[in-house]
Scaffold this active site. Structure first.
Site, PDB file in Angstrom:
ATOM      1  CG  ASP A 117      -1.953   1.059   1.252  1.00 43.38           C
ATOM      2  OD1 ASP A 117      -2.236   1.623   0.176  1.00 43.38           O
ATOM      3  OD2 ASP A 117      -2.478   1.367   2.337  1.00 43.38           O
ATOM      4  CB  CYS A 171      -6.018  -0.482  -1.559  1.00 41.80           C
ATOM      5  SG  CYS A 171      -5.039   0.732  -0.662  1.00 41.80           S
TER       6      CYS A 171
END
Length: 354
Positions: free
Chosen positions: A263, A303
């Site tokens: 991430d 994400c």
């Protein structure tokens, strides 16, 4: 009038060549093992059992199949309004929620800090009560989890965490749906987290073991996950017979992993730490060298938004990357969350294997 509309739509047929395709959005047959989530808050996945999370994923798959593949119109949220409070900017969370809620016949109302600032011009208690009187649910993307908790305490409608400093549960639902679609089952998978001990990781730690998934975590020293969350995750692993390991070595965490996950290294609100963080995360970029020690069937998740220092182009754009379906599944999973919290709808698709 709504009943009359449903009757008309249920009985309507659209000509398709010589056949008729019936647009049917009835609640379906009652399920003996139906999970009841109506009226609940979704603040963190630690408040949900494995079966409850699986139910939301089942509902996600059901809506995706009926709407995307079969072309059905399902106005399950007709007459419902959603308040969307965003203290942090967003692309996927806003777009997936607005389009998904509207696709189901509901009315989403987007509010920024220019429109509403939690606890500043008005107390959270007063805001919660006003929102409860005008909307059917609220999705809030905030800086502090404590604001969400207080909002949920004072509101009489479901409150959904669109992201906070501690958790990002709706992202993890999309991740799990993506993995289920790819692997056919989640049980037994090993997730390898390489990066910051942030809200995404926290949400994985609160849920992975409930599916029988193992978790291997690598973070730089000083950037480990919250100790209290780690303690809970260790208990979940013990209860479910899964493995949880934490290290400061990225290759150790990647070893044998089915799913490589990373991430952003610099979350919103941490911009002043950029130089320090970039230095601390040296060696944490996911590359084919990382993938070389992973399982033969490895895949990659992020994400978004992504920076090249987090994962190189070779991995990010490779056939092993599930980033695109992961992003799309944000829409189907948030739709399922809203339907499960606001209606009595039951999935008609056969339950997937988890």
């Amino acid at each position: 009038m709504l009943f009359h509309l449903r009757t008309l739509l249920n009985n309507a047929a659209l000509r398709n060549g010589h056949n008729f395709v019936v647009r049917n959005f009835r609640c379906g047959q009652p399920l003996q093992d139906k999970v009841q989530l109506k009226g609940r808050d979704l603040l963190t996945l630690k408040n949900f059992t494995g079966e409850e999370i699986k139910y939301m994923l089942w509902l996600s798959a059901d809506l995706k199949f009926r709407i995307k593949q079969k072309g059905e119109y399902l106005p399950l949220l007709q007459g419902k309004s959603l308040g969307m409070i965003f203290e942090k900017r967003s692309t996927r969370t806003r777009l997936s929620t607005e389009t998904g809620f509207a696709l189901l016949g509901g009315h989403p109302c987007f509010l920024t800090t220019d429109d509403i600032h939690l606890g500043v011009n008005e107390s959270l208690t007063d805001t919660a009560r006003v929102l409860s009187s005008m909307t059917d649910a609220v999705l809030a993307r905030v800086y502090k989890q404590s604001d969400l908790d207080l909002l949920a305490k004072e509101a009489s409608i479901p409150i959904v965490n669109g992201l906070s400093d501690l958790y990002h549960p709706i992202q993890i639902l999309a991740d799990y749906l993506t993995l289920q679609e790819h692997y056919g089952s989640l049980k037994g998978l090993t997730l390898s987290w390489i990066g910051d001990g942030n809200n995404i990781l926290h949400s994985i730690m609160m849920s992975a073991a409930k599916f029988g998934m193992h978790l291997q975590v690598a973070t730089p020293k000083g950037y480990e996950p919250d100790p209290s969350i780690t303690k809970m995750a260790e208990q979940y692993a013990k209860e479910n017979g899964t493995k949880l390991s934490l290290t400061n070595d990225p290759l150790e965490a990647a070893c044998g992993g089915n799913v490589l996950i990373t991430d952003t290294w610099i979350s919103m609100g941490q911009e002043e730490e950029k130089k320090k963080r970039l230095q601390a995360f040296q060696g944490y970029q996911v590359t084919m060298k990382t993938a070389k020690v992973a399982a033969p069937d490895w895949t990659f998740l992020h994400c978004l938004p992504r920076k090249p220092e987090e994962v190189d182009d070779e991995v990010f754009y490779s056939p092993r990357s599930l980033v695109s379906p992961e992003a799309e599944n944000r829409k189907w999973t948030i739709m399922a969350v809203m339907v499960s919290l606001l209606t009595d709808y039951s999935p008609q698709l056969q339950k997937p294997k988890f």
